[in-house]
Design a protein around this motif. Structure first.
Motif, short mmCIF file in Angstrom:
data_model
loop_
_atom_site.label_atom_id
_atom_site.label_comp_id
_atom_site.label_asym_id
_atom_site.label_seq_id
_atom_site.Cartn_x
_atom_site.Cartn_y
_atom_site.Cartn_z
N GLN A 8 32.47 39.75 33.93
CA GLN A 8 31.70 40.36 35.01
C GLN A 8 32.49 41.51 35.64
OE1 GLN A 8 30.87 38.52 38.89
NE2 GLN A 8 30.29 40.67 39.23
N GLY A 9 33.07 42.35 34.79
CA GLY A 9 33.60 43.64 35.24
C GLY A 9 32.43 44.62 35.24
N ALA A 29 29.11 34.89 32.44
CA ALA A 29 30.27 34.03 32.66
C ALA A 29 31.49 34.88 32.99
CB ALA A 29 30.55 33.20 31.41
N SER A 38 38.30 46.65 36.80
CA SER A 38 37.18 47.08 37.65
C SER A 38 37.44 46.83 39.13
CB SER A 38 35.89 46.34 37.25
OG SER A 38 35.56 46.59 35.91
N ILE A 40 40.32 47.26 40.74
CA ILE A 40 41.26 48.18 41.40
C ILE A 40 40.90 49.65 41.16
CG2 ILE A 40 43.08 46.45 41.06
CD1 ILE A 40 44.51 48.66 39.39
N ALA A 42 38.99 53.22 41.36
CA ALA A 42 38.31 53.91 42.46
C ALA A 42 36.85 54.19 42.11
CB ALA A 42 39.02 55.22 42.76
N GLY A 43 36.49 54.09 40.82
CA GLY A 43 35.11 54.33 40.42
C GLY A 43 34.72 55.80 40.47
N LYS A 164 35.87 30.36 31.77
CA LYS A 164 36.35 31.17 30.65
C LYS A 164 35.57 30.76 29.41
CE LYS A 164 40.20 32.19 27.66
NZ LYS A 164 41.59 32.23 27.36
N GLU A 205 48.31 51.99 37.75
CA GLU A 205 48.62 51.46 39.08
C GLU A 205 48.06 52.41 40.14
OE1 GLU A 205 52.36 49.69 39.80
OE2 GLU A 205 52.72 49.28 37.68
N ALA A 239 46.04 57.69 39.67
CA ALA A 239 46.61 56.47 39.13
C ALA A 239 47.73 56.86 38.16
CB ALA A 239 45.54 55.68 38.38
N ARG A 280 43.86 48.93 31.55
CA ARG A 280 42.57 49.54 31.19
C ARG A 280 42.24 49.22 29.73
NH1 ARG A 280 45.78 53.72 33.17
NH2 ARG A 280 45.13 54.69 35.12
N ASN A 303 32.71 47.12 25.15
CA ASN A 303 34.06 47.25 25.67
C ASN A 303 34.57 48.66 25.40
OD1 ASN A 303 36.67 46.57 26.64
ND2 ASN A 303 36.49 44.50 25.81
N GLY A 309 34.93 54.03 33.05
CA GLY A 309 33.90 52.99 33.12
C GLY A 309 32.71 53.38 33.99
C1 LIG Z 1 44.44 52.11 38.29
C2 LIG Z 1 43.10 52.33 37.63
C3 LIG Z 1 42.25 53.30 38.12
C4 LIG Z 1 41.02 53.52 37.52
N1 LIG Z 1 40.19 54.46 38.06
C5 LIG Z 1 38.97 54.65 37.51
C6 LIG Z 1 38.08 55.57 38.10
O1 LIG Z 1 38.34 56.17 39.14
N2 LIG Z 1 36.86 55.78 37.49
C7 LIG Z 1 36.52 55.08 36.36
O2 LIG Z 1 35.41 55.31 35.86
N3 LIG Z 1 37.34 54.20 35.80
C8 LIG Z 1 38.57 53.97 36.34
N4 LIG Z 1 39.41 53.07 35.78
C9 LIG Z 1 38.99 52.41 34.52
C10 LIG Z 1 38.01 51.27 34.80
O3 LIG Z 1 38.67 50.34 35.61
C11 LIG Z 1 37.55 50.65 33.49
O4 LIG Z 1 36.92 51.61 32.66
C12 LIG Z 1 36.53 49.52 33.72
O5 LIG Z 1 36.71 48.91 34.95
C13 LIG Z 1 36.60 48.48 32.61
O6 LIG Z 1 35.65 47.49 32.93
P1 LIG Z 1 35.40 46.23 32.01
O7 LIG Z 1 34.27 45.49 32.59
O8 LIG Z 1 35.33 46.65 30.57
O9 LIG Z 1 36.75 45.35 32.11
P2 LIG Z 1 37.37 44.53 33.33
O10 LIG Z 1 37.21 45.22 34.60
O11 LIG Z 1 38.77 44.19 32.89
O12 LIG Z 1 36.52 43.20 33.40
C14 LIG Z 1 36.60 42.19 32.42
C15 LIG Z 1 36.12 40.89 33.03
O13 LIG Z 1 36.01 39.91 32.01
C16 LIG Z 1 36.53 38.66 32.46
N5 LIG Z 1 36.92 37.95 31.23
C17 LIG Z 1 37.72 38.42 30.22
N6 LIG Z 1 37.74 37.55 29.22
C18 LIG Z 1 36.94 36.50 29.57
C19 LIG Z 1 36.55 35.28 28.92
N7 LIG Z 1 36.97 34.97 27.66
N8 LIG Z 1 35.74 34.40 29.58
C20 LIG Z 1 35.30 34.70 30.84
N9 LIG Z 1 35.63 35.85 31.51
C21 LIG Z 1 36.43 36.74 30.86
C22 LIG Z 1 37.65 39.05 33.40
O14 LIG Z 1 37.92 37.99 34.34
C23 LIG Z 1 37.08 40.30 34.07
O15 LIG Z 1 36.36 39.98 35.23
C24 LIG Z 1 40.64 52.77 36.37
C25 LIG Z 1 41.49 51.79 35.89
C26 LIG Z 1 42.72 51.55 36.51
C27 LIG Z 1 43.61 50.46 35.99
#
Ligand SMILES: Cc1cc2nc3c(=O)[nH]c(=O)nc-3n(C[C@H](O)[C@H](O)[C@H](O)COP(=O)(O)OP(=O)(O)OC[C@H]3O[C@@H](n4cnc5c(N)ncnc54)[C@H](O)[C@@H]3O)c2cc1C
Length: 339
Positions: A8-9, A29, A38, A40, A42-43, A164, A205, A239, A280, A303, A309
């Motif tokens: 739920q990112g 889940a 997601s 930390i 800034a989006g 998980k 970071e 970052a 990331r 992914n 994102g």
């Molecule tokens: C410092 C920093 C700054 C950023 N700034 C920006 C920005 O300004 N703009 C932008 O567009 N992007 C930014 N990003 C990138 C952005 O964070 C990512 O592109 C995006 O958040 C990725 O989202 P995601 O849902 O793929 O992964 P995640 O955010 O990592 O979410 C994955 C989720 O899956 C869950 N999970 C994993 N495996 C399992 C499992 N087997 N069972 C159950 N749950 C599970 C985790 O608990 C988590 O909640 C930044 C990243 C960082 C680190």
């Protein structure tokens, strides 16, 4: 169609939302692992990035979809997620100023780039001698509000599973669901259903700051790092990028480096409210991963959203939702089997 979304990112939320709008019966889940990317981020959506000021990949296609999706979500949930903004680009030396002027003269960039005579409300907070470029068509998506609003909604609908999902259990779960979509962020690197993908994970970071000496400017500021107003006197600053790291939380070395960069252009005193780090889900060819496992046809991945994102999730979630529910073809650029 009954679908389990794992994670739920931003990827999992936007995909689950897109699937529900198309009539799917969705469960989500999440194990709430610490240091979620997601949580930390800034989006920020920045249409022109890098030292050469290059337009983001397919920005003109992705931006209207992103705005429409996030604005629809905020209307549904009665919250504020989408913030239109400009970014003030600080230009320090003749080379940067020349490159900026050259890019501004490019017809493809005339609506996106401009110049300002001064830094406006930022002026009293900045180091002297900086010229100011302007990037239009930027935005900030409040991931914190979005993730919390979706969680509240999903819990109230009884569609959220706080657990998980072990990939080894996915084969048996696949009997309960028509398909499972893994949206695990960087943890996807360990998923045995998708071996050998060209991941190139990068740790980032950032800092949450409280600035002194208001008034507090409402525009974003970019130099070697970005400063984004979050409301009141709170700012997000980041970052860093690291391809080797020991853990996924904040580190002393990178935090020191961020503050050093910040002091290079910011003259106002500040207090650090929070130090943040996360990995990331970045990919060597900088394209997301969408599609079915090569070993199990009803297990999918969404992914590889990398550093973007906020901009990429809405367009590609809709693309995958159409593929799952209507059988439309996947764009080769993002097909997980492209590699
Ligand atoms: C410092 C920093 C700054 C950023 N700034 C920006 C920005 O300004 N703009 C932008 O567009 N992007 C930014 N990003 C990138 C952005 O964070 C990512 O592109 C995006 O958040 C990725 O989202 P995601 O849902 O793929 O992964 P995640 O955010 O990592 O979410 C994955 C989720 O899956 C869950 N999970 C994993 N495996 C399992 C499992 N087997 N069972 C159950 N749950 C599970 C985790 O608990 C988590 O909640 C930044 C990243 C960082 C680190």
């Amino acid at each position: 169609m009954r679908i389990l979304v794992v994670g739920q990112g931003i990827a999992g939320v936007v995909l689950a939302w897109s699937l529900r709008r198309r009539g799917a019966d969705v469960r989500v889940a999440d194990a709430d692992f610490p240091h979620r990317s997601s949580s930390i981020a800034a989006g920020i959506i920045n249409p022109v990035t890098g030292k050469r000021y290059v337009k983001t990949w397919r920005y003109d296609d992705f931006f209207p979809v992103a705005r429409s999706v996030y604005q629809t979500m905020q209307a549904e949930w009665g919250v504020h997620i989408w913030h239109d903004s400009t970014i003030l680009r600080l230009l320090e030396n003749p080379q940067e100023r020349n490159d900026w002027s050259a890019r501004m003269a490019d017809p493809e960039y005339t609506t996106l780039l401009g110049e300002r005579p001064d830094a406006g409300a930022w002026a009293g907070h900045l180091a002297p001698g900086l010229s100011i470029g302007e990037i239009r068509g930027a935005a900030r998506v409040d991931f914190g509000v979005l993730l919390a609003s979706f969680r509240k909604f999903a819990v109230s609908e009884g569609i959220f599973l706080s657990e998980k999902v072990h990939p080894e259990d996915a084969a048996s779960l696949a009997g309960e669901y028509d398909c499972i979509v893994f949206c695990e962020g960087y943890r996807g690197v360990e998923n045995p259903f998708f071996p050998g993908l060209p991941w190139q994970l990068s740790k980032g970071e950032a800092l949450l700051l409280r600035l002194s000496n208001g008034p507090y400017p409402a525009e974003m500021l970019k130099k070697t790092m970005l400063l984004a107003p979050l409301g009141g006197d709170l700012y997000w600053a980041g970052a860093s990028y690291n391809w080797t790291y020991e853990d996924n939380g904040p580190s002393e070395a990178e935090q020191g480096f961020l503050e050093e960069r910040l002091r290079h252009f910011l003259r106002s005193p500040y207090e650090v409210v929070q130090r943040m780090g996360a990995v990331r889900p970045t990919v060597r060819d900088r394209r997301p991963f969408l599609g079915a496992s090569p070993t199990q046809s009803n297990i999918f991945i969404f992914n590889g959203l990398g550093t973007k994102g906020a901009l990429l999730a809405p367009y590609w979630a809709a693309h995958l939702a159409d593929h799952l529910l209507a059988g439309t073809a996947l764009d080769r650029a993002v097909d997980v089997r492209r590699v």
